[in-house]
Each structure stands twice: as structure tokens, then as C-alpha cells.
Design a protein around this motif. Structure first.
Motif, mmCIF file in Angstrom:
data_model
loop_
_atom_site.group_PDB
_atom_site.id
_atom_site.type_symbol
_atom_site.label_atom_id
_atom_site.label_comp_id
_atom_site.label_asym_id
_atom_site.label_seq_id
_atom_site.Cartn_x
_atom_site.Cartn_y
_atom_site.Cartn_z
ATOM 1 N N ALA A 105 0.838 -1.199 0.000
ATOM 2 C CA ALA A 105 0.000 0.000 0.000
ATOM 3 C C ALA A 105 0.875 1.252 0.000
ATOM 4 N N HIS A 106 1.919 1.249 0.815
ATOM 5 C CA HIS A 106 2.817 2.400 0.882
ATOM 6 C C HIS A 106 3.543 2.585 -0.443
ATOM 7 N N ALA A 107 4.036 1.495 -1.022
ATOM 8 C CA ALA A 107 4.743 1.583 -2.301
ATOM 9 C C ALA A 107 3.818 2.108 -3.389
ATOM 10 N N GLY A 108 2.549 1.665 -3.390
ATOM 11 C CA GLY A 108 1.578 2.154 -4.367
ATOM 12 C C GLY A 108 1.306 3.639 -4.201
ATOM 13 N N ALA A 109 1.187 4.070 -2.958
ATOM 14 C CA ALA A 109 0.939 5.490 -2.682
ATOM 15 C C ALA A 109 2.121 6.338 -3.121
#
Length: 145
Positions: A105-109
């Protein structure tokens, strides 16, 4: 004659395992084999955490293990953070070069934010006339000034 590695002494008792289980659910009864397995796992965990903490203390040049040694040892090896004790562990981990892996999720954001920043930059440069939009490849190129 080689000496065989000895199993660690039992560091936690069956009665302690039963007491912990009753705290979780007083109505639940554990199987005898499960109780024995939990004793072995807990003993191995405590022995390993103690060994790792001792190694950290010795690395610091101390012969006394402190709470920070134990917390850092279990944080590094088992990724366990004990509430109330791990406030400084992140600082110590950062100094030791321990890097955390970002979640999906963090990498996508982060990727979305970077893409938006690139698009905004491109838009601003195009607005200022810094991009040559008439190239044959269809991609914008910077004009040489």
C-alpha cells in the motif's frame, strides 16, 4: 569425542503455560501435547532472545544485558515490538542500518505521488513553453536554450 549441543533448560513451566492460556480464555483447555510444544517453543524463544541480547551487550563492551539489548534482539530477529519498551528501538535500528521494507500500500501510494508530481512538472513546463510538443515521436522534449 565431540560434545553434543544440549537442549536449553526449561525456562518456562507447564503451570505458567496453563496460567497464560487461562488469561486468554478461562474456559479453554489445552491438549497435553500442545502444552508441551508451547513449553519447548517458549523455552527456545527465551534462550535465543537471551543469547542475542548477550551478544549485543558484549558488542557494546558491556557484561550486563539491559532492556534495550533484549528489545533490540527480539525486534531484529522476530519483528516483535513490546509496547512501552520500544520507543528508542527505531532510533537504534536506524543507526544500526536496519531498513524496513515498505508495504504494498505504501509503495503504491509513493508511486502514485511520484507519477502525479511528474505529470504536474510536465504540465508546468509545457505551460511555460519548455517542451517541444511537435516532435515526431509524440514525446515531449526540452528545447535547448
Amino acid at each position: 569425542m565431540q560434545s553434543q549441543p544440549q537442549a536449553p533448560a526449561q525456562l518456562i513451566s507447564l503451570s505458567q503455560i496453563r496460567k497464560m492460556a487461562s488469561v486468554i480464555d478461562p474456559r479453554e483447555k489445552l491438549d497435553a501435547d500442545l502444552e508441551q510444544m508451547l513449553v519447548e517453543v517458549a523455552t527456545d524463544f527465551l534462550a535465543d532472545a537471551g543469547t542475542q541480547a548477550l551478544a549485543l551487550a558484549q558488542h557494546r563492551g558491556e557484561d550486563t544485558v539491559n532492556v534495550d539489548d533484549v528489545m533490540l534482539a527480539i525486534d531484529r530477529k522476530y519483528h516483535i515490538k513490546v509496547p512501552g519498551f520500544n520507543q528508542d528501538i527505531q532510533t537504534v535500528s536506524a543507526k544500526a542500518g536496519v531498513k524496513k521494507m515498505p508495504t504494498r500500500a505504501h509503495a503504491g501510494a509513493v508511486q502514485a505521488i511520484r507519477a502525479a508530481a511528474v505529470a504536474e512538472d510536465k504540465k508546468q513546463r509545457k505551460k511555460k513553453g519548455e517542451l517541444d510538443t511537435g516532435s515526431s515521436s509524440g514525446r515531449g522534449r526540452r528545447k535547448r536554450v
